[in-house]
Enzyme design. Sequence first.
Site, PDB file in Angstrom:
ATOM      1  N   ARG A  12       0.835  -1.210   0.000  1.00  0.00           N
ATOM      2  CA  ARG A  12       0.000   0.000   0.000  1.00  0.00           C
ATOM      3  C   ARG A  12       0.871   1.263   0.000  1.00  0.00           C
ATOM      4  O   ARG A  12       0.442   2.331  -0.413  1.00  0.00           O
ATOM      5  CB  ARG A  12      -0.956  -0.008   1.205  1.00  0.00           C
ATOM      6  N   TYR A  48     -16.009  14.949 -18.311  1.00  0.00           N
ATOM      7  CA  TYR A  48     -16.646  13.653 -18.058  1.00  0.00           C
ATOM      8  C   TYR A  48     -17.673  13.811 -16.918  1.00  0.00           C
ATOM      9  O   TYR A  48     -17.371  14.410 -15.882  1.00  0.00           O
ATOM     10  CB  TYR A  48     -15.546  12.651 -17.691  1.00  0.00           C
ATOM     11  N   ASP A  53      -7.316  17.201 -17.515  1.00  0.00           N
ATOM     12  CA  ASP A  53      -7.545  15.785 -17.805  1.00  0.00           C
ATOM     13  C   ASP A  53      -7.128  15.553 -19.258  1.00  0.00           C
ATOM     14  O   ASP A  53      -7.728  16.104 -20.185  1.00  0.00           O
ATOM     15  CB  ASP A  53      -9.036  15.475 -17.587  1.00  0.00           C
ATOM     16  N   LYS A  98      -8.282   4.171 -20.698  1.00  0.00           N
ATOM     17  CA  LYS A  98      -8.595   4.497 -22.101  1.00  0.00           C
ATOM     18  C   LYS A  98      -7.370   4.268 -22.996  1.00  0.00           C
ATOM     19  O   LYS A  98      -6.868   3.171 -23.038  1.00  0.00           O
ATOM     20  CB  LYS A  98      -9.125   5.931 -22.169  1.00  0.00           C
TER      21      LYS A  98
HETATM   22  N1  PLP Z   1     -11.779  11.288 -17.484  1.00  0.00           N
HETATM   23  C1  PLP Z   1     -12.306  11.093 -18.706  1.00  0.00           C
HETATM   24  C2  PLP Z   1     -12.069  12.111 -19.788  1.00  0.00           C
HETATM   25  C3  PLP Z   1     -13.061   9.949 -18.978  1.00  0.00           C
HETATM   26  O1  PLP Z   1     -13.582   9.765 -20.211  1.00  0.00           O
HETATM   27  C4  PLP Z   1     -13.262   9.001 -17.930  1.00  0.00           C
HETATM   28  C5  PLP Z   1     -14.057   7.772 -18.162  1.00  0.00           C
HETATM   29  O2  PLP Z   1     -14.647   7.579 -19.214  1.00  0.00           O
HETATM   30  C6  PLP Z   1     -12.705   9.250 -16.671  1.00  0.00           C
HETATM   31  C7  PLP Z   1     -11.970  10.400 -16.480  1.00  0.00           C
HETATM   32  C8  PLP Z   1     -12.898   8.279 -15.543  1.00  0.00           C
HETATM   33  O3  PLP Z   1     -12.081   7.180 -15.720  1.00  0.00           O
HETATM   34  P1  PLP Z   1     -12.355   5.717 -15.128  1.00  0.00           P
HETATM   35  O4  PLP Z   1     -13.557   5.178 -15.819  1.00  0.00           O
HETATM   36  O5  PLP Z   1     -11.083   5.001 -15.408  1.00  0.00           O
HETATM   37  O6  PLP Z   1     -12.598   5.876 -13.649  1.00  0.00           O
END
Ligand code: PLP
Length: 394
Positions: free
Chosen positions: A58, A111, A184, A209
């Site tokens: 951890r 998102y 992001d 992704k």
């Molecule tokens: N950020 C973006 C741009 C996303 O498209 C997503 C999920 O689709 C996330 C964050 C969240 O990621 P996770 O599904 O791995 O928790």
Amino acid sequence: MGAQKLATIAVHAADYGSIAPAIPTVPPLHVATAFTFEDYADLDKVFDDPREGYAYARFGNPTVRSLEAMMAALEGAEASIAYPSGMAAVDGVFALYGTPGSHVLISRDVYGATLSLMRQQYAQIGVTLHTVDATDLDDVRAQAEAYKPTLIHAEVISNPLMKVSDIAALAEIAHANGAALSVDNTFGTPILTQPLAHGADVVLHSTTKFIGGHGDVLGGVVSGSLDVITKMRDRARTNGSVPGPFDAWLTVRGIHTLHLRMKAHSANALAVAKWLQADDRIDAVHYPGLEPEHLASQFLSDDRGGLLSFEIRGATLESCGRYLEAVSLLKPATTLGDVSSVTLHPARSSHRGFTVAERADWGIRDNLVRISVGIEDVDDIIADLDQAISAAIV
Ligand code: PLP
């Protein structure tokens, strides 16, 4: 000691040692939850400073650390921290800046779960969320000056209309008002852009992704200064928000081909976007590689990524359902960045929680569909789209 009994042999006889002088040609997968030492003073040192080595998974794991080192190098960051999902990475950033009584500005087309996390969880500890159109810099500046936020958060390429953010301008507005800028970069990846080089303070990814790339592992990573990442790590080591080593290992394996995949995704997406643009069944195509768009050429490489969206002429909420049923190579799925092409209908998935008026205000029409273009042969992708679009025409 005499000869060991079978039960002891069964527990201890494996070879735990190194394989020196041989060196593996791929990064090893370390699954141990704890690490021991010949010399107790070494263990003591690690408890004082986890960067000195490993004591308990951890606090740090060599496979997770190799993922973090790769991501820091790719983003040009001092340090990175890996999380078990993209949302855990977003939460790591929000927990650092979303202190009780603070204000945060978040781009409204990020998102959905990112907005919900702030709206639902952080509101409970007294963080006030303000949403902005990150492409309207006057709006961002006015709200930053009015609320003096601790954090401004945006995505490199917006969803689902694929607008590119002016990262340098957002950083300037954030810093002039005492805020940090977090970006992001899930849609872009460091192959298309490195937001820290444009002034962002932290950059994060859902590595689920493009970075993982094969649709088989959840994960997230945040990169930034050593100081910021150390604070996040202090929290993660106590709240236990750490990825498993196999997930980190799969992600590392994905990264080995990230540059090649991003080239293939981008080339296919550009070809699909051009084909759609020339098709009179299509009203509009949204892809940052179509025109020599000023912001895209400023903040993205010549490759513009695998995501695009388009509006099917005359299609309705219902007839877009027929498009989703008609695709066969493309899979209707709420993910992106996999080697295979996937498609979704924002009005009924990512943006179903918003009213028709809100969606219309943001330009998200009922006839808009999104594709994450995979690395299959582009002719096959286009052939599948061709017949599926016809199914949506009323
Ligand atoms: N950020 C973006 C741009 C996303 O498209 C997503 C999920 O689709 C996330 C964050 C969240 O990621 P996770 O599904 O791995 O928790």
